[in-house]
Design a protein around this motif. Structure first.
Motif, short mmCIF file in Angstrom:
data_model
loop_
_atom_site.label_atom_id
_atom_site.label_comp_id
_atom_site.label_asym_id
_atom_site.label_seq_id
_atom_site.Cartn_x
_atom_site.Cartn_y
_atom_site.Cartn_z
N THR A 43 0.83 -1.21 0.00
CA THR A 43 0.00 0.00 0.00
C THR A 43 0.86 1.26 0.00
O THR A 43 0.60 2.21 -0.73
CB THR A 43 -0.94 0.00 1.21
OG1 THR A 43 -1.58 -1.26 1.28
CG2 THR A 43 -1.98 1.10 1.09
N ARG B 251 2.01 2.38 -3.30
CA ARG B 251 1.08 3.17 -4.12
C ARG B 251 1.24 4.66 -3.84
O ARG B 251 0.91 5.50 -4.68
CB ARG B 251 -0.37 2.77 -3.84
CG ARG B 251 -0.67 1.36 -4.29
CD ARG B 251 -2.09 0.98 -3.96
NE ARG B 251 -3.07 1.78 -4.69
CZ ARG B 251 -4.36 1.78 -4.41
NH1 ARG B 251 -4.81 1.04 -3.42
NH2 ARG B 251 -5.19 2.52 -5.11
N ASP C 249 -5.69 1.20 2.43
CA ASP C 249 -6.19 0.70 1.15
C ASP C 249 -7.60 1.20 0.86
O ASP C 249 -7.93 1.56 -0.27
CB ASP C 249 -6.25 -0.83 1.20
CG ASP C 249 -5.04 -1.43 0.52
OD1 ASP C 249 -4.40 -0.71 -0.26
OD2 ASP C 249 -4.76 -2.61 0.78
N ASP D 116 -7.21 6.65 -10.10
CA ASP D 116 -6.51 6.16 -8.93
C ASP D 116 -5.34 7.09 -8.58
O ASP D 116 -5.20 7.55 -7.44
CB ASP D 116 -5.99 4.75 -9.24
CG ASP D 116 -5.52 4.04 -8.00
OD1 ASP D 116 -6.31 3.99 -7.03
OD2 ASP D 116 -4.37 3.57 -7.97
#
Ligand SMILES: NC(=[NH2+])NCCC[C@H](N)C(=O)O
Length: 740
Positions: free
Chosen positions: A539, A542, A684, A716
């Motif tokens: 995570t 990201r 998340d 995203d």
């Protein structure tokens, strides 16, 4: 901007220059002659070593005799200005004809390639000429044949630079600056010459188009001064100075002052600060060392690009606004900034935009991803890089295993990530530590919960959510048990059995087994921990965030805690109170401050350590392991007291040096971080939600939406970016509301 090519570059054209160039009178020099006039040994501009000036610049000059005559250039000379009676008289009285004699001088410094003009220095002044090249350069200046007071010189002065080496690569840094000089006295006349007095180099290729050179050819460039105006009649020289910015900054030659914290090679704004400092030192009479640090960035651009709070110059006896007005009046023409404006007790400086772009864009292009970084700041000794760089620990994020990753953790992650990058960009050796909440009785309880509700399969598939589910369930059981005990006791019945065999006691025992290094208990716990870290890492990736060390409360060694406890006891910092060990700060810190630090627990009655106890030893362990120069804790302001207690204890224990190196960066809580679905518990989920929201927004404009190649992935990234940017744009210590 007026665009010039070889073909429309105003030519010398009137024959007078040809005389000065040693050509037969009346001939119009061809382009080649114009360009190389100073490298022609028989021309008056021949390089002459004897004329090396005290400041290291060599000077050669060429005087252009200018008389009225029909010029051969195509444009018509501008009309004569209407002069006031007074200036007409003055003009006649001085027997000055309508033409201003102009002399062009080129200065070229030929030495090593090293050069410093703006590098941390003070030298960015129009009269400074420093061009260091290891090869001969030719500088040709084309003065206009006529000049009239108050009217733009026409044709505009132009200067050409030529070299038999490749100069294009360095050209972005070369400027020419025009200065007006009193012909006889040599005095520089600020304020008498207006218009754009500086120009950067425009490359000139053989075929006439701007661009990079073809190897082997002579590189040429020109500078152009389209709107210079001399205001008063007189005899002047116009000096064209070449200067090259050196952003490399590895050394500054003697005589050039380097302001502390001035890094023009890394920060273009520092060129402006150095430039303004040198002007202001002259205008105000204040030491440059005081001025430089007083020049500040502004919060908003309408306040200027830089401001100077006048009181910061510490001048007594005059009102700041009066001083400001006085200085503005004296402020000379600058190639980089407009005349400053006064705003209360501030002097505001606005950058000339075209010049800023010319300085900034090449710097951005050249430095690419390293733009904005300044590795010098992190050096132990800026003078001696071999001594290495400073090291900083940034502890951030630090969620608790099996518990929600709440908004506070998110802010810590974002702020800590930014801080780490900033320090890294500043050349520090950054150690990113994630100090997990992974120890304590609750992890005994979690293990019991897993026995009851867990499944290995679900754990592997989604460790973070699965552990959390178990944690919620087992906590419910625990609450039930507590209620039962309460009910029994209220009814006057015996609750000993539940107390001795219930969940709470089992959890305590399990955790005790963990602290005693029971292999089975430890293995189970380590399994939870590893799987959680693995998922966290994915995570964090990201968000473009990584950690160098997944530390955590579990990593604090018992023997270290024992040693710290003993030391605190021996030094009289801690004391026993009702069977437990506490620190009573009122006894160590006087007055209100001591009181506000309260009386934290260090050891429970049963001898177990606490959050604070672990933090003390963890800090000492980190110091031992990393030998850091600084350490930052990025933790929500809810824990202000905890960190104050921690820092004070370290100080009381005599670790004075260490106490100076640590810092708590706090932040307000983000309220209302719940989402539409109400299911946000982990990072998340937050990222998924913002991505979905962004996707919704994008879909509102269907025609644009259709042009996006991969809308989900784009949404995203946009969602994640907006979360990060929104956080950084708010005030750190302010509690703010946010909802997706
Ligand atoms: N060294 C520290 N105490 N860092 C802060 C840890 C934050 C803690 N895990 C929490 O979630 O509240």
């Amino acid at each position: 901007m007026h665009k010039l090519t070889v073909d429309n570059l105003p030519s010398f054209g009137n024959g007078l220059e040809s005389k000065a160039h040693g050509l037969p009178a009346g001939t119009t020099p061809d382009r080649e002659t114009e360009t190389v006039v100073f490298s022609n040994p028989s021309s008056p501009g021949v390089w002459d070593e004897n004329k090396v000036l005290a400041n290291g610049c060599a000077q050669f000059e060429c005087i252009f005799l200018l008389r009225p005559q029909n010029s051969a250039h195509a444009g018509r000379p501008p009309p004569l200005p209407s002069l006031s009676a007074a200036s007409e008289r003055k003009r006649k009285g001085k027997d000055v004809n309508r033409l201003t004699a102009i002399e062009a001088i080129g200065f070229v410094k030929i030495k090593s390639r090293k050069i410093v003009v703006a590098c941390g220095g003070t030298q960015l002044r129009t009269e400074d000429i420093l061009l260091y090249y290891n090869k001969m350069l030719g500088l040709a200046i084309q003065p206009p044949p006529r000049a009239r007071p108050g009217v733009a010189l026409y044709p505009p002065p132009a200067a050409r630079l030529s070299s038999d080496t490749n100069i294009f690569e360095g050209l972005a840094r070369v400027w020419a600056v025009a200065t007006l000089i009193q012909r006889d006295s040599g005095e520089t006349l600020y304020g008498q010459l207006s218009g754009r007095v500086a120009d950067s180099a425009h490359p000139l290729t053989e075929n006439g188009s701007s661009g990079s050179s073809s190897s082997g050819s002579i590189d040429r460039a020109y500078f152009y001064f389209p709107d210079l105006v001399i205001h008063e009649p007189g005899r002047y020289r116009i000096r064209i100075s070449l200067m090259e910015m050196d952003y490399s900054c590895d050394s500054a030659p003697d005589g050039i002052v380097r302001y502390p914290n001035c890094y023009p090679e890394a920060n273009t704004v520092d060129i402006y600060r150095a430039h303004l400092t040198s002007i202001l030192a002259e205008v105000t009479g204040v030491d440059a060392k005081i001025i430089y640090p007083a020049l500040q960035w502004t919060q908003t651009l309408e306040k200027g690009d830089l401001v100077l709070p006048v009181p910061a110059l510490r001048i007594k006896g005059k009102k700041p606004n009066e001083l400001a007005a006085e200085w503005v009046a004296k402020f000379p023409e600058s190639p980089l900034v407009y005349k400053p404006t006064v705003n209360g007790t501030f002097l505001q400086f606005f950058f000339k935009v075209d010049k800023l772009a010319e300085l900034l864009i090449p710097s951005i292009l050249k430095r690419g991803k390293t733009f904005g970084q300044n590795k010098i700041l992190g050096l132990k000794d800026p003078e001696d890089p071999s001594k290495g760089c400073k090291r900083i620990i940034v502890e951030f994020s630090s969620p608790n295993i099996a518990k929600p990753f709440h908004a506070g953790h998110l802010r810590s992650t974002i702020i800590g990530g930014f801080l780490s990058n900033l320090y890294e960009g500043s050349g520090w050796d950054v150690i990113r530590i994630n100090y997990l909440g992974d120890w304590g009785k609750q992890y005994g309880l979690l293990a019991l919960g897993f026995e009851k509700y867990g499944s290995e399969e679900a754990l592997l598939a989604d460790p973070i959510n699965h552990l959390y589910e178990i944690y919620v369930k087992i906590n419910k059981d625990l609450t039930k048990e507590k209620d039962e005990i309460k009910a029994l006791e209220e009814a006057g019945q015996d609750a000993t059995q539940i107390k001795n065999e219930g969940l709470d006691e089992q959890a305590r025992r399990y955790f005790k087994a963990m602290t005693d290094n029971d292999s089975k208990a430890i293995a189970q716990w380590a399994h939870f921990r590893e799987l959680s870290i693995k998922r966290y890492k994915e995570t964090y990736a990201r968000l473009n965030i990584h950690f160098d060390d997944y530390s955590g409360e579990s990593q604090v060694k018992q023997e270290n805690m024992d040693a710290a406890a003993k030391k605190m006891e021996d030094m009289g910092i801690s004391e026993v109170s009702e069977g437990a060990v506490i620190v009573d700060f009122t006894k160590h810190v006087e007055g209100k401050a001591g009181k506000s630090l309260e009386r934290p627990l260090i050891k429970k009655k049963d001898g177990t350590a606490l959050y604070l106890t672990r933090d003390i030893s963890e800090m000492l362990q980190r110091e031992e392991k990393y030998k850091f120069d600084n350490m930052i804790y990025v933790v929500a302001s809810q824990q202000d007291l905890h960190l104050k207690q921690l820092f004070k204890i370290i100080d009381l224990m005599g670790y004075k040096e260490l106490a100076k190196k640590i810092q708590h960066i706090n932040f307000g809580l983000v309220l209302g971080m719940s989402t539409r679905k109400g299911t946000v518990k982990f990072l998340d989920d937050i990222l998924r939600d913002v991505g979905e929201k962004m996707h919704e927004v994008m879909q509102k404009n269907q025609s644009k939406y259709e042009q996006v190649e991969n809308p989900l992935a784009t949404a995203d990234i946009l969602g994640i970016s907006s979360v990060m940017v929104q956080d950084m744009s708010g005030k750190r210590q302010v509690t703010f509301f946010s909802s997706v």
